[in-house]
Design a protein around this motif. Structure first.
Motif, PDB file in Angstrom:
ATOM      1  N   LYS A 120     -68.713 -59.923   1.315  1.00 44.78           N
ATOM      2  CA  LYS A 120     -67.314 -60.296   1.085  1.00 44.78           C
ATOM      3  C   LYS A 120     -66.627 -59.291   0.160  1.00 44.78           C
ATOM      4  O   LYS A 120     -65.482 -58.881   0.411  1.00 44.78           O
ATOM      5  CB  LYS A 120     -67.249 -61.703   0.490  1.00 44.78           C
ATOM      6  CG  LYS A 120     -65.860 -62.314   0.507  1.00 44.78           C
ATOM      7  CD  LYS A 120     -65.881 -63.763   0.046  1.00 44.78           C
ATOM      8  CE  LYS A 120     -66.561 -64.659   1.063  1.00 44.78           C
ATOM      9  NZ  LYS A 120     -66.446 -66.092   0.669  1.00 44.78           N
ATOM     10  N   LEU A 146     -51.317 -63.460  -1.633  1.00 47.08           N
ATOM     11  CA  LEU A 146     -52.420 -63.671  -0.703  1.00 47.08           C
ATOM     12  C   LEU A 146     -53.612 -64.133  -1.516  1.00 47.08           C
ATOM     13  O   LEU A 146     -54.061 -63.419  -2.418  1.00 47.08           O
ATOM     14  CB  LEU A 146     -52.763 -62.388   0.063  1.00 47.08           C
ATOM     15  CG  LEU A 146     -51.745 -61.831   1.072  1.00 47.08           C
ATOM     16  CD1 LEU A 146     -51.279 -62.895   2.034  1.00 47.08           C
ATOM     17  CD2 LEU A 146     -50.585 -61.129   0.390  1.00 47.08           C
ATOM     18  N   ARG A 157     -50.449 -67.436   0.972  1.00 40.99           N
ATOM     19  CA  ARG A 157     -51.262 -67.576   2.180  1.00 40.99           C
ATOM     20  C   ARG A 157     -52.730 -67.438   1.832  1.00 40.99           C
ATOM     21  O   ARG A 157     -53.120 -66.510   1.123  1.00 40.99           O
ATOM     22  CB  ARG A 157     -50.883 -66.510   3.219  1.00 40.99           C
ATOM     23  CG  ARG A 157     -51.569 -66.706   4.570  1.00 40.99           C
ATOM     24  CD  ARG A 157     -51.119 -65.621   5.554  1.00 40.99           C
ATOM     25  NE  ARG A 157     -51.576 -65.856   6.910  1.00 40.99           N
ATOM     26  CZ  ARG A 157     -52.753 -65.486   7.399  1.00 40.99           C
ATOM     27  NH1 ARG A 157     -53.608 -64.857   6.630  1.00 40.99           N
ATOM     28  NH2 ARG A 157     -53.072 -65.729   8.661  1.00 40.99           N
ATOM     29  N   VAL A 176     -56.460 -66.488   2.683  1.00 41.43           N
ATOM     30  CA  VAL A 176     -57.026 -65.455   3.551  1.00 41.43           C
ATOM     31  C   VAL A 176     -58.549 -65.469   3.447  1.00 41.43           C
ATOM     32  O   VAL A 176     -59.101 -65.514   2.343  1.00 41.43           O
ATOM     33  CB  VAL A 176     -56.505 -64.047   3.174  1.00 41.43           C
ATOM     34  CG1 VAL A 176     -57.061 -63.006   4.146  1.00 41.43           C
ATOM     35  CG2 VAL A 176     -54.984 -64.012   3.170  1.00 41.43           C
ATOM     36  N   ALA A 177     -59.218 -65.431   4.593  1.00 38.59           N
ATOM     37  CA  ALA A 177     -60.677 -65.304   4.642  1.00 38.59           C
ATOM     38  C   ALA A 177     -61.008 -63.850   4.930  1.00 38.59           C
ATOM     39  O   ALA A 177     -60.881 -63.391   6.079  1.00 38.59           O
ATOM     40  CB  ALA A 177     -61.246 -66.206   5.735  1.00 38.59           C
ATOM     41  N   PRO A 178     -61.428 -63.068   3.936  1.00 43.07           N
ATOM     42  CA  PRO A 178     -61.575 -61.613   4.116  1.00 43.07           C
ATOM     43  C   PRO A 178     -62.635 -61.215   5.132  1.00 43.07           C
ATOM     44  O   PRO A 178     -62.584 -60.097   5.660  1.00 43.07           O
ATOM     45  CB  PRO A 178     -61.935 -61.116   2.713  1.00 43.07           C
ATOM     46  CG  PRO A 178     -62.440 -62.308   1.987  1.00 43.07           C
ATOM     47  CD  PRO A 178     -61.719 -63.482   2.558  1.00 43.07           C
ATOM     48  N   LYS A 229     -63.108 -62.849   7.991  1.00 47.90           N
ATOM     49  CA  LYS A 229     -62.655 -63.275   9.319  1.00 47.90           C
ATOM     50  C   LYS A 229     -61.291 -62.714   9.697  1.00 47.90           C
ATOM     51  O   LYS A 229     -60.923 -62.703  10.868  1.00 47.90           O
ATOM     52  CB  LYS A 229     -62.598 -64.805   9.381  1.00 47.90           C
ATOM     53  CG  LYS A 229     -63.947 -65.488   9.174  1.00 47.90           C
ATOM     54  CD  LYS A 229     -63.788 -67.000   9.215  1.00 47.90           C
ATOM     55  CE  LYS A 229     -65.122 -67.705   8.979  1.00 47.90           C
ATOM     56  NZ  LYS A 229     -64.980 -69.179   8.992  1.00 47.90           N
ATOM     57  N   GLU A 230     -60.528 -62.258   8.708  1.00 42.50           N
ATOM     58  CA  GLU A 230     -59.168 -61.803   8.970  1.00 42.50           C
ATOM     59  C   GLU A 230     -58.982 -60.383   8.452  1.00 42.50           C
ATOM     60  O   GLU A 230     -59.733 -59.912   7.595  1.00 42.50           O
ATOM     61  CB  GLU A 230     -58.160 -62.740   8.290  1.00 42.50           C
ATOM     62  CG  GLU A 230     -58.243 -64.180   8.767  1.00 42.50           C
ATOM     63  CD  GLU A 230     -57.265 -65.078   8.028  1.00 42.50           C
ATOM     64  OE1 GLU A 230     -56.119 -65.213   8.494  1.00 42.50           O
ATOM     65  OE2 GLU A 230     -57.654 -65.634   6.980  1.00 42.50           O
ATOM     66  N   ASP A 231     -57.952 -59.723   8.980  1.00 41.49           N
ATOM     67  CA  ASP A 231     -57.620 -58.357   8.564  1.00 41.49           C
ATOM     68  C   ASP A 231     -56.741 -58.438   7.324  1.00 41.49           C
ATOM     69  O   ASP A 231     -55.511 -58.550   7.413  1.00 41.49           O
ATOM     70  CB  ASP A 231     -56.899 -57.635   9.701  1.00 41.49           C
ATOM     71  CG  ASP A 231     -56.660 -56.155   9.402  1.00 41.49           C
ATOM     72  OD1 ASP A 231     -56.710 -55.766   8.215  1.00 41.49           O
ATOM     73  OD2 ASP A 231     -56.419 -55.393  10.354  1.00 41.49           O
ATOM     74  N   LEU A 232     -57.368 -58.395   6.161  1.00 40.13           N
ATOM     75  CA  LEU A 232     -56.647 -58.561   4.905  1.00 40.13           C
ATOM     76  C   LEU A 232     -55.572 -57.504   4.723  1.00 40.13           C
ATOM     77  O   LEU A 232     -54.445 -57.806   4.310  1.00 40.13           O
ATOM     78  CB  LEU A 232     -57.631 -58.534   3.732  1.00 40.13           C
ATOM     79  CG  LEU A 232     -57.033 -58.549   2.319  1.00 40.13           C
ATOM     80  CD1 LEU A 232     -56.182 -59.786   2.100  1.00 40.13           C
ATOM     81  CD2 LEU A 232     -58.140 -58.449   1.272  1.00 40.13           C
ATOM     82  N   ILE A 234     -52.567 -58.307   6.819  1.00 43.05           N
ATOM     83  CA  ILE A 234     -51.869 -59.486   6.316  1.00 43.05           C
ATOM     84  C   ILE A 234     -51.041 -59.137   5.087  1.00 43.05           C
ATOM     85  O   ILE A 234     -49.895 -59.584   4.930  1.00 43.05           O
ATOM     86  CB  ILE A 234     -52.879 -60.608   5.996  1.00 43.05           C
ATOM     87  CG1 ILE A 234     -53.515 -61.128   7.289  1.00 43.05           C
ATOM     88  CG2 ILE A 234     -52.203 -61.755   5.250  1.00 43.05           C
ATOM     89  CD1 ILE A 234     -54.683 -62.063   7.068  1.00 43.05           C
TER      90      ILE A 234
END
Length: 356
Positions: A212, A294, A312, A314-316, A318-321, A324
């Motif tokens: 992570k 974020l 917002r 954010v799940a780093p 699973k998502e494109d931080l 975002i």
């Protein structure tokens, strides 16, 4: 009337300042600093910058495992309570200092006042969640900062002596932002207004996962603008341990700096293009500063900021931080989510009314 106030972390010291200013007009306050934050830039400098009264007791507990740290605090606070014989004990938030103060007061049958009551993440893997739930259930007088927090308490059958006074952090921000701008400027950080992202990473859920932490720092590297990161000691330790220090090296857009003072942080927050954090307090300060936030957590105690479209989660992994951060557009900062900036006055009035 004598109130024994217990604090020990950076956010708690920020909250102590406005409340103590009001409380000491009407009562005797004995201030106990547990020393949970022992780095001067993270804690000690605040006593000078925010004109917080010198602690009557400095316990110097420092860092340790949750059990040992809380136990050491509990024993030390108990001795202070025996000596001072306060009419009430006052605690803030959800730290180990909060829990130790709450346990000491309840075991010795001293009324407990909890500022920032009723917050819930509903994630009991977070030590803060355990701390805040236990503290609320042994408190005598509870001051939730929002109607959501009031409802959380009601859901747990806590309805007596519950008063929504607003958020003391808003009091602190309103009072201190002008002071910050007089004392500091962006030039000392080598950045320009709205041309950098401000980041703070310190929670174990992020720092204790190499995968992570790598994802977060690689996302920072993919941004076009500078990322300023006041580096928490825990995060620094993990970066070294995981061999990730090269991600912050020369040529990187990531500007790692030492932990900053509260006033410097207010300045950096106000003029940031965006804020990326896993801190509870920074989420609110971002809202006060009207800066997109974020939050690198699966949940937040400050659900109002998310519902307002200004924060917002954010799940780093699973998502494109990075994407975002660049694309997130907040919606509405007009709602008065955290009161009118007079929480400290209201808290003092309620304490005086309750204890006579």
């Amino acid at each position: 009337m004598k109130i024994l106030t217990i604090a020990g972390t950076r956010p708690q010291l920020v909250k102590v300042a406005p409340v103590s200013r009001e409380l000491r007009k009407h009562a005797t306050e004995v201030l106990v600093n547990t020393g949970q934050h022992y780095d001067y830039n993270m804690a000690g400098v605040f006593f000078h910058e925010l004109n917080i009264p010198k602690p009557d007791y400095d316990l110097g507990i420092g860092s340790a495992s949750h059990g040992k740290q809380t136990g050491d605090m509990l024993a030390a606070i108990e001795e202070v309570v025996f000596k001072e014989k306060p009419d009430a004990v006052l605690v803030y938030g959800d730290t180990n200092s909060t829990l130790a103060g709450a346990l000491a007061a309840s075991k010795l049958h001293i009324p407990l006042i909890h500022i920032e009551a009723g917050l819930r993440s509903f994630n009991k893997k977070m030590p803060e969640e355990i701390n805040r739930v236990i503290t609320d259930h042994v408190s005598t007088l509870l001051f939730p900062p929002t109607e959501t927090a009031v409802q959380n308490l009601k859901n747990e059958n806590i309805t007596e002596n519950v008063v929504n006074v607003g958020d003391v952090m808003y009091d602190a921000v309103l009072y201190n932002t002008a002071i910050a701008e007089e004392k500091y400027n962006l030039e000392q950080f080598g950045v320009e207004e709205k041309r950098y992202t401000l980041a703070t990473i310190h929670r174990a859920d992020n720092t204790d996962s190499k995968e992570k932490l790598t994802a977060i720092f690689k996302a920072f590297a993919n941004l076009d603008e500078t990322v300023i990161l006041p580096l928490h000691p825990r995060t620094k330790h993990r970066l070294d341990e995981y061999g990730l220090s090269e991600l912050t090296g020369v040529g990187s857009n990531l500007q790692v700096i030492e932990p900053v003072s509260y006033l410097e942080m207010l300045l950096l927050e106000k003029y940031a293009k965006a804020i990326v954090t896993d801190s509870g307090g920074v989420q609110k300060e971002a809202y006060f500063a009207k800066v997109p936030c974020l939050t690198l957590r699966p949940e937040t105690e400050w659900v109002e900021t998310v519902e307002a479209g200004c924060n917002r989660l954010v799940a780093p992994l699973k998502e494109d931080l990075a994407a975002i951060i660049q694309d997130f557009k907040p919606t509405d900062y007009s709602k008065q989510l955290y009161g009118d900036g007079k929480a400290s006055e209201k808290i003092t009035k309620e304490i005086i009314k309750y204890f006579g």
